[in-house]
Design a protein around this motif. Structure first.
Motif, PDB file in Angstrom:
ATOM      1  N   SER A  92       0.830  -1.207   0.000  1.00 45.69           N
ATOM      2  CA  SER A  92       0.000   0.000   0.000  1.00 45.69           C
ATOM      3  C   SER A  92       0.866   1.260   0.000  1.00 45.69           C
ATOM      4  O   SER A  92       0.585   2.227  -0.717  1.00 45.69           O
ATOM      5  CB  SER A  92      -0.930  -0.007   1.210  1.00 45.69           C
ATOM      6  OG  SER A  92      -1.838   1.065   1.139  1.00 45.69           O
ATOM      7  N   VAL A  93       1.935   1.260   0.790  1.00 47.44           N
ATOM      8  CA  VAL A  93       2.837   2.414   0.836  1.00 47.44           C
ATOM      9  C   VAL A  93       3.536   2.590  -0.513  1.00 47.44           C
ATOM     10  O   VAL A  93       3.641   3.713  -1.033  1.00 47.44           O
ATOM     11  CB  VAL A  93       3.874   2.250   1.961  1.00 47.44           C
ATOM     12  CG1 VAL A  93       4.956   3.331   1.872  1.00 47.44           C
ATOM     13  CG2 VAL A  93       3.195   2.307   3.320  1.00 47.44           C
ATOM     14  N   PHE A  94       4.004   1.490  -1.094  1.00 47.03           N
ATOM     15  CA  PHE A  94       4.695   1.554  -2.390  1.00 47.03           C
ATOM     16  C   PHE A  94       3.756   2.071  -3.479  1.00 47.03           C
ATOM     17  O   PHE A  94       4.107   2.942  -4.282  1.00 47.03           O
ATOM     18  CB  PHE A  94       5.233   0.174  -2.749  1.00 47.03           C
ATOM     19  CG  PHE A  94       6.008   0.134  -4.042  1.00 47.03           C
ATOM     20  CD1 PHE A  94       6.893   1.142  -4.385  1.00 47.03           C
ATOM     21  CD2 PHE A  94       5.850  -0.931  -4.922  1.00 47.03           C
ATOM     22  CE1 PHE A  94       7.615   1.101  -5.569  1.00 47.03           C
ATOM     23  CE2 PHE A  94       6.560  -0.987  -6.109  1.00 47.03           C
ATOM     24  CZ  PHE A  94       7.445   0.036  -6.435  1.00 47.03           C
ATOM     25  N   GLY A  95       2.519   1.550  -3.497  1.00 46.08           N
ATOM     26  CA  GLY A  95       1.541   2.011  -4.482  1.00 46.08           C
ATOM     27  C   GLY A  95       1.190   3.475  -4.278  1.00 46.08           C
ATOM     28  O   GLY A  95       1.033   4.228  -5.247  1.00 46.08           O
ATOM     29  N   SER A  96       1.082   3.894  -3.015  1.00 45.34           N
ATOM     30  CA  SER A  96       0.770   5.296  -2.715  1.00 45.34           C
ATOM     31  C   SER A  96       1.888   6.221  -3.176  1.00 45.34           C
ATOM     32  O   SER A  96       1.637   7.272  -3.782  1.00 45.34           O
ATOM     33  CB  SER A  96       0.533   5.472  -1.210  1.00 45.34           C
ATOM     34  OG  SER A  96      -0.580   4.726  -0.774  1.00 45.34           O
ATOM     35  N   TYR A  97       3.134   5.833  -2.896  1.00 44.69           N
ATOM     36  CA  TYR A  97       4.274   6.659  -3.298  1.00 44.69           C
ATOM     37  C   TYR A  97       4.328   6.781  -4.826  1.00 44.69           C
ATOM     38  O   TYR A  97       4.549   7.873  -5.364  1.00 44.69           O
ATOM     39  CB  TYR A  97       5.575   6.062  -2.769  1.00 44.69           C
ATOM     40  CG  TYR A  97       6.791   6.877  -3.138  1.00 44.69           C
ATOM     41  CD1 TYR A  97       7.142   8.002  -2.390  1.00 44.69           C
ATOM     42  CD2 TYR A  97       7.566   6.539  -4.242  1.00 44.69           C
ATOM     43  CE1 TYR A  97       8.246   8.763  -2.737  1.00 44.69           C
ATOM     44  CE2 TYR A  97       8.672   7.296  -4.595  1.00 44.69           C
ATOM     45  CZ  TYR A  97       9.004   8.405  -3.835  1.00 44.69           C
ATOM     46  OH  TYR A  97      10.093   9.163  -4.195  1.00 44.69           O
ATOM     47  N   THR A  98       4.133   5.661  -5.502  1.00 46.44           N
ATOM     48  CA  THR A  98       4.147   5.680  -6.967  1.00 46.44           C
ATOM     49  C   THR A  98       3.032   6.563  -7.502  1.00 46.44           C
ATOM     50  O   THR A  98       3.238   7.354  -8.439  1.00 46.44           O
ATOM     51  CB  THR A  98       4.003   4.254  -7.522  1.00 46.44           C
ATOM     52  OG1 THR A  98       5.043   3.423  -6.992  1.00 46.44           O
ATOM     53  CG2 THR A  98       4.082   4.242  -9.040  1.00 46.44           C
TER      54      THR A  98
END
Length: 269
Positions: A20-26
């Motif tokens: 979720s954090v990786f997708g949010s950052y992207t």
């Protein structure tokens, strides 16, 4: 019938948060790429919707579902499962487009937050409805309502953060906040669910096995997010380079004008 007490695989819970954090950052990075682009804003916003809706929210949801051990065979209806993906991407995209029209408008932000939040909640509960298993599913009304409130607040905060924070450290902080909010909505929604087992000999409709679905979603999403991240970083780097070149040209032009004035002054003297 008897009430079931499922358990969690905490490694998968942690993985769902990281995804979720990786997708949010992207997604935030792609929003910044959209803001820096003149001709392809719509394409960048659509890519951001895929990263946020498909990666940070939908992929997190199904990894979270894999972490939820119900102690019985479960599979997923493929049509409803991928319809929930469409819901997540469409509502996030609608929110981003609406706020992007005027990122300083509080009214736009609140309207987009409500639309996106309700869409995220719809994705979650339609994803739950996609489960085929020998159990009846009901919801605790208070926790169900709380999950909706979290979805609304999280969506509004996510849209504001995506358009208003600058700098890599702040973007990473925003991604962590989004990850906490998305996971909070998901796991409160899971806590709201009560399951009562039926006869284990009852017929269960055919569907996709959880492990198969989870592996496919994780691998495909990670590949897509990495590609989006690379393209987004390339766009921002190119814009930064162009800005530096324009600044150098402006500085060189300024120096040329100054030297020209000095030459004219010298000739007059």
């Amino acid at each position: 019938m008897h009430h079931l007490e499922p358990s969690y695989n905490f490694f998968l819970v942690a993985l769902s948060f990281c995804v979720s954090v990786f997708g949010s950052y992207t997604g935030i990075l792609l929003v910044k790429a959209a803001q820096s682009s003149i001709t392809n804003k719509a394409a960048w916003i659509m890519a951001a919707a895929v990263a946020l809706g498909g990666g940070a929210i939908w992929t997190m949801h199904f990894i979270g579902m894999l972490a939820y051990d119900m102690g019985m065979p479960v599979n997923y209806d493929p049509i409803i499962t991928f319809a929930s993906l469409a819901i997540a991407v469409i509502v996030v995209g609608a929110g981003l487009f609406f706020v992007g029209g005027n990122k300083n408008s509080i009214a736009r932000l609140l309207i987009a937050g409500v639309i996106t939040g309700l869409g995220v909640a719809s994705m979650h509960y339609s994803g739950m409805y996609a489960m085929n298993m020998a159990a009846n599913m009901t919801y605790n009304p208070a926790l169900f309502a709380l999950s909706i409130v979290i979805a609304l607040v999280a969506a509004t905060a996510a849209l504001w953060l995506a358009f208003n924070l600058e700098g890599n450290t702040k973007m990473l902080f925003a991604a962590v906040v989004m990850g906490v909010a998305v996971c909070g909505m998901h796991y409160v929604g899971m806590a709201a669910m009560n399951m009562d087992s039926m006869d284990h000999t009852a017929h269960i409709e055919e569907g996709i096995k959880p492990l198969t679905l989870g592996l496919f979603i994780f691998c495909f999403s990670m590949l897509l997010l990495v590609l989006c991240l690379i393209v987004g970083m390339a766009q921002l780097s190119r814009k930064m380079y162009e800005a530096m070149e324009a600044e150098d040209e402006a500085e060189a032009s300024s120096h040329s004008e100054q030297f020209g004035r000095l030459d004219l002054s010298a000739q007059k003297n």
